[in-house]
Design an enzyme around this catalytic site. Sequence first.
Site, PDB file in Angstrom:
ATOM      1  N   LYS A   1       0.810  -1.214   0.000  1.00  0.00           N
ATOM      2  CA  LYS A   1       0.000   0.000   0.000  1.00  0.00           C
ATOM      3  C   LYS A   1       0.847   1.269   0.000  1.00  0.00           C
ATOM      4  O   LYS A   1       0.371   2.336  -0.380  1.00  0.00           O
ATOM      5  CB  LYS A   1      -0.978  -0.028   1.161  1.00  0.00           C
ATOM      6  CG  LYS A   1      -2.004  -1.144   0.968  1.00  0.00           C
ATOM      7  CD  LYS A   1      -3.157  -1.070   1.923  1.00  0.00           C
ATOM      8  CE  LYS A   1      -4.244  -2.069   1.546  1.00  0.00           C
ATOM      9  NZ  LYS A   1      -3.866  -3.461   1.862  1.00  0.00           N
TER      10      LYS A   1
HETATM   11  C1  PLP Z   1      -4.516  -4.533   1.407  1.00  0.00           C
HETATM   12  C2  PLP Z   1      -3.767  -5.802   1.290  1.00  0.00           C
HETATM   13  C3  PLP Z   1      -4.198  -6.808   0.425  1.00  0.00           C
HETATM   14  C4  PLP Z   1      -5.477  -6.706  -0.370  1.00  0.00           C
HETATM   15  O1  PLP Z   1      -5.413  -5.679  -1.333  1.00  0.00           O
HETATM   16  P1  PLP Z   1      -6.758  -5.058  -1.916  1.00  0.00           P
HETATM   17  O2  PLP Z   1      -6.328  -3.958  -2.791  1.00  0.00           O
HETATM   18  O3  PLP Z   1      -7.556  -4.601  -0.737  1.00  0.00           O
HETATM   19  O4  PLP Z   1      -7.447  -6.167  -2.654  1.00  0.00           O
HETATM   20  C5  PLP Z   1      -3.413  -7.941   0.312  1.00  0.00           C
HETATM   21  N1  PLP Z   1      -2.273  -8.089   1.039  1.00  0.00           N
HETATM   22  C6  PLP Z   1      -1.847  -7.141   1.887  1.00  0.00           C
HETATM   23  C7  PLP Z   1      -0.594  -7.367   2.658  1.00  0.00           C
HETATM   24  C8  PLP Z   1      -2.564  -5.963   2.024  1.00  0.00           C
HETATM   25  O5  PLP Z   1      -2.130  -5.025   2.864  1.00  0.00           O
END
Ligand code: PLP
Length: 461
Positions: free
Chosen positions: A110
């Site tokens: 993210k």
């Molecule tokens: C947020 C997250 C996901 C899922 O991603 P999305 O965009 O919500 O589908 C998967 N793995 C990790 C480590 C995350 O932080």
Amino acid sequence: MRYISTRGGIQPISFKDAVMMGLATDGGLLLPEAYPQISPEQLDAWRKLSYPQLAFQVISRFVGDIPANDLQAIIERSYATFTHPEVTPVIHKDGVYILELFHGVTLAFKDVALQFLGNIFEYILAERGEHLNIIGATSGDTGSAAIHGVRGKNGINIFILHPHGKTSPVQALQMTTVTDANVHNIAIRGTFDDCQDMVKALFNDLDFKEQYSLGAVNSINWARVLAQVVYYFYAWLRVTEDGDKSVSFSVPTGNFGDIFAGYVAKRMGLPMGTLLLATNENNILTRFVNDGDYSLANVVSTASPSMDIQLASNFERYLFHLYNEDSSRVRAAFGELKSQGRINFSADEMERVRADFCSASVDQAGTLATIGDFYRETGYLLDPHTAVGVRAALKLLPVDTARVCLATAHPAKFGEAVERAVGAPAPVPEAIEALTGLPTRCEVMDADLEQVRAFFVAHVG
Ligand SMILES: *Cc1c(COP(=O)(O)O)cnc(C)c1O
């Protein structure tokens, strides 16, 4: 490039306005009017670009209202915070490619989007002489990445709701150890969906939203999806360096943001075999793709907590396209979901869904077994989210394609699960080590909208 709402209730707006609006004022999600098309020749010319240069090429095609030099500077600043020179390197291990997305400040993918969003916000606010109060819900990773994206930035307060005790200890520390005056952590006694529902309710209160200049930072913000489109191109360019091959992607999915970014890359013309949607026990999206069953169930806690989600907010963006950009169909579908707890799809629609995605759900035992097996075979440690994607890839993706698995978090971020899987703790990176013992700040409260609203009003300053 202009932006429209999946619910059809707003006039087209510019990129900057779309970023500042977050959730569309009609309750829908914002999408570009069209996807820029990248030709094979163009793609080939991008091979020599660094990650920030590639990011500029992809992102600038969606941005009509920021001068090129400024956008370039924002992008460079955002990716200079990554500790790997390639930003998102691709590693070849045991027949799969691991796209490492965790070299940012909070060690999860993210950061790729939120470092960019934080800088975009700061830029637009300074230009307009405005301020912004960000409210967001997180199952762990979004919150910490968002907080680090905007901490100490002028003109921005951030309020992040997370489910109390349901994030990993490292995630909690990455949030609550940020004690900058503009950062407010709220731990809710409830689920991630409770947190998200309250955030949505605040945004849907349009007077409140306007009075307090609310902004979104969760994955409904278009700028986040856009930043994530870049690494699909980057990975494709890396794995096809030594010759043409079919490339498929496995994406561990929660809120449908990351995989929607892959879908956007495909719509832009990135040649892609299969886009694999991998879920944990919270498998509504897998039931949808495989059985046409989009019916809500309860959220269960798993070894991959950032995917413990039922109502994936970005799913609406895909529905808009599945319904051939007919927003009345989107509105009807969400009406159906509200009244019946499910959305029904025709055979023809399901055929189109399966042309876009395949899907598998991986349970906790499978996740831990994959971490263990992969480690013993390759010496490489997967985090539990990444392991969901790797297991699904090994099961479903054709072996004659380059199978790219998105590695969404560093294994040390979910050390407990990793230790259970391999019998030894994951080596702890310095960035995590440094957090223990730091002062923390966090407000714990019930899943009560009025209590949250009152806290917010008291702290906006
Ligand atoms: C947020 C997250 C996901 C899922 O991603 P999305 O965009 O919500 O589908 C998967 N793995 C990790 C480590 C995350 O932080």
